[in-house]
Design a protein around this motif. Structure first.
Motif, PDB file in Angstrom:
ATOM      1  N   GLY A  23       0.811  -1.213   0.000  1.00  0.00           N
ATOM      2  CA  GLY A  23       0.000   0.000   0.000  1.00  0.00           C
ATOM      3  C   GLY A  23       0.842   1.260   0.000  1.00  0.00           C
ATOM      4  O   GLY A  23       0.489   2.266  -0.634  1.00  0.00           O
ATOM      5  N   THR A  24       1.982   1.224   0.693  1.00  0.00           N
ATOM      6  CA  THR A  24       2.873   2.377   0.725  1.00  0.00           C
ATOM      7  C   THR A  24       3.463   2.649  -0.657  1.00  0.00           C
ATOM      8  O   THR A  24       3.507   3.798  -1.111  1.00  0.00           O
ATOM      9  N   ALA A  26       2.147   1.778  -3.483  1.00  0.00           N
ATOM     10  CA  ALA A  26       1.044   2.248  -4.326  1.00  0.00           C
ATOM     11  C   ALA A  26       0.737   3.715  -4.049  1.00  0.00           C
ATOM     12  O   ALA A  26       0.450   4.484  -4.976  1.00  0.00           O
ATOM     13  N   THR A  27       0.803   4.112  -2.794  1.00  0.00           N
ATOM     14  CA  THR A  27       0.554   5.511  -2.454  1.00  0.00           C
ATOM     15  C   THR A  27       1.622   6.413  -3.052  1.00  0.00           C
ATOM     16  O   THR A  27       1.302   7.466  -3.629  1.00  0.00           O
ATOM     17  N   LEU A  28       2.870   6.023  -2.944  1.00  0.00           N
ATOM     18  CA  LEU A  28       3.945   6.820  -3.540  1.00  0.00           C
ATOM     19  C   LEU A  28       3.800   6.901  -5.056  1.00  0.00           C
ATOM     20  O   LEU A  28       4.030   7.961  -5.653  1.00  0.00           O
ATOM     21  N   THR A  30       0.999   6.712  -6.797  1.00  0.00           N
ATOM     22  CA  THR A  30      -0.160   7.508  -7.208  1.00  0.00           C
ATOM     23  C   THR A  30      -0.004   8.985  -6.885  1.00  0.00           C
ATOM     24  O   THR A  30      -0.617   9.828  -7.537  1.00  0.00           O
ATOM     25  N   VAL A  31       0.823   9.314  -5.895  1.00  0.00           N
ATOM     26  CA  VAL A  31       1.033  10.716  -5.547  1.00  0.00           C
ATOM     27  C   VAL A  31       2.115  11.347  -6.427  1.00  0.00           C
ATOM     28  O   VAL A  31       2.074  12.554  -6.685  1.00  0.00           O
ATOM     29  N   TYR A  46      -5.931   4.472  -6.850  1.00  0.00           N
ATOM     30  CA  TYR A  46      -6.097   5.064  -5.525  1.00  0.00           C
ATOM     31  C   TYR A  46      -6.739   4.074  -4.557  1.00  0.00           C
ATOM     32  O   TYR A  46      -6.503   4.141  -3.353  1.00  0.00           O
ATOM     33  N   CYS A  49      -4.234   2.047  -2.708  1.00  0.00           N
ATOM     34  CA  CYS A  49      -3.604   2.747  -1.580  1.00  0.00           C
ATOM     35  C   CYS A  49      -4.260   2.367  -0.256  1.00  0.00           C
ATOM     36  O   CYS A  49      -3.647   2.497   0.805  1.00  0.00           O
ATOM     37  N   MET A  52      -2.736   0.159   2.724  1.00  0.00           N
ATOM     38  CA  MET A  52      -1.979   0.591   3.905  1.00  0.00           C
ATOM     39  C   MET A  52      -2.812   0.388   5.162  1.00  0.00           C
ATOM     40  O   MET A  52      -2.335  -0.165   6.151  1.00  0.00           O
TER      41      MET A  52
END
Length: 79
Positions: A23-24, A26-28, A30-31, A46, A49, A52
């Motif tokens: 999840g981390t 994926a977050t990085l 997508t941001v 998203y 994400c 996480m």
């Protein structure tokens, strides 16, 4: 590697950590387009994400399971 036996909630904590790391990442991912000025990813990205939070919950369940087993063992040893 250590030779200590794994506890009752250790597997859940490990799985939770892996899901959290996915999840981390994926977050990085997508941001990053927001800062780079490129087109954002589709909404499905998203949703990934959210892993996480899911990973954190799984790891928390493993910790609570381990606490419950240790408390049960301590009570039976005290009697």
């Amino acid at each position: 590697m250590s030779n200590t036996p794994s506890g009752p909630g250790d597997r859940l904590v490990r799985i939770g950590a892996i899901v959290f790391l996915i999840g981390t990442v994926a977050t990085l991912a997508t941001v990053a387009p927001l800062f780079l000025g490129t087109d954002p990813f589709p909404p499905v990205a998203y949703a990934v994400c959210m892993l996480m939070g899911v990973g954190f919950a799984i790891a928390g369940a493993g910790v609570l399971k381990s606490i419950a087993v240790q408390r049960r063992q301590a009570r039976s040893a005290a009697q």
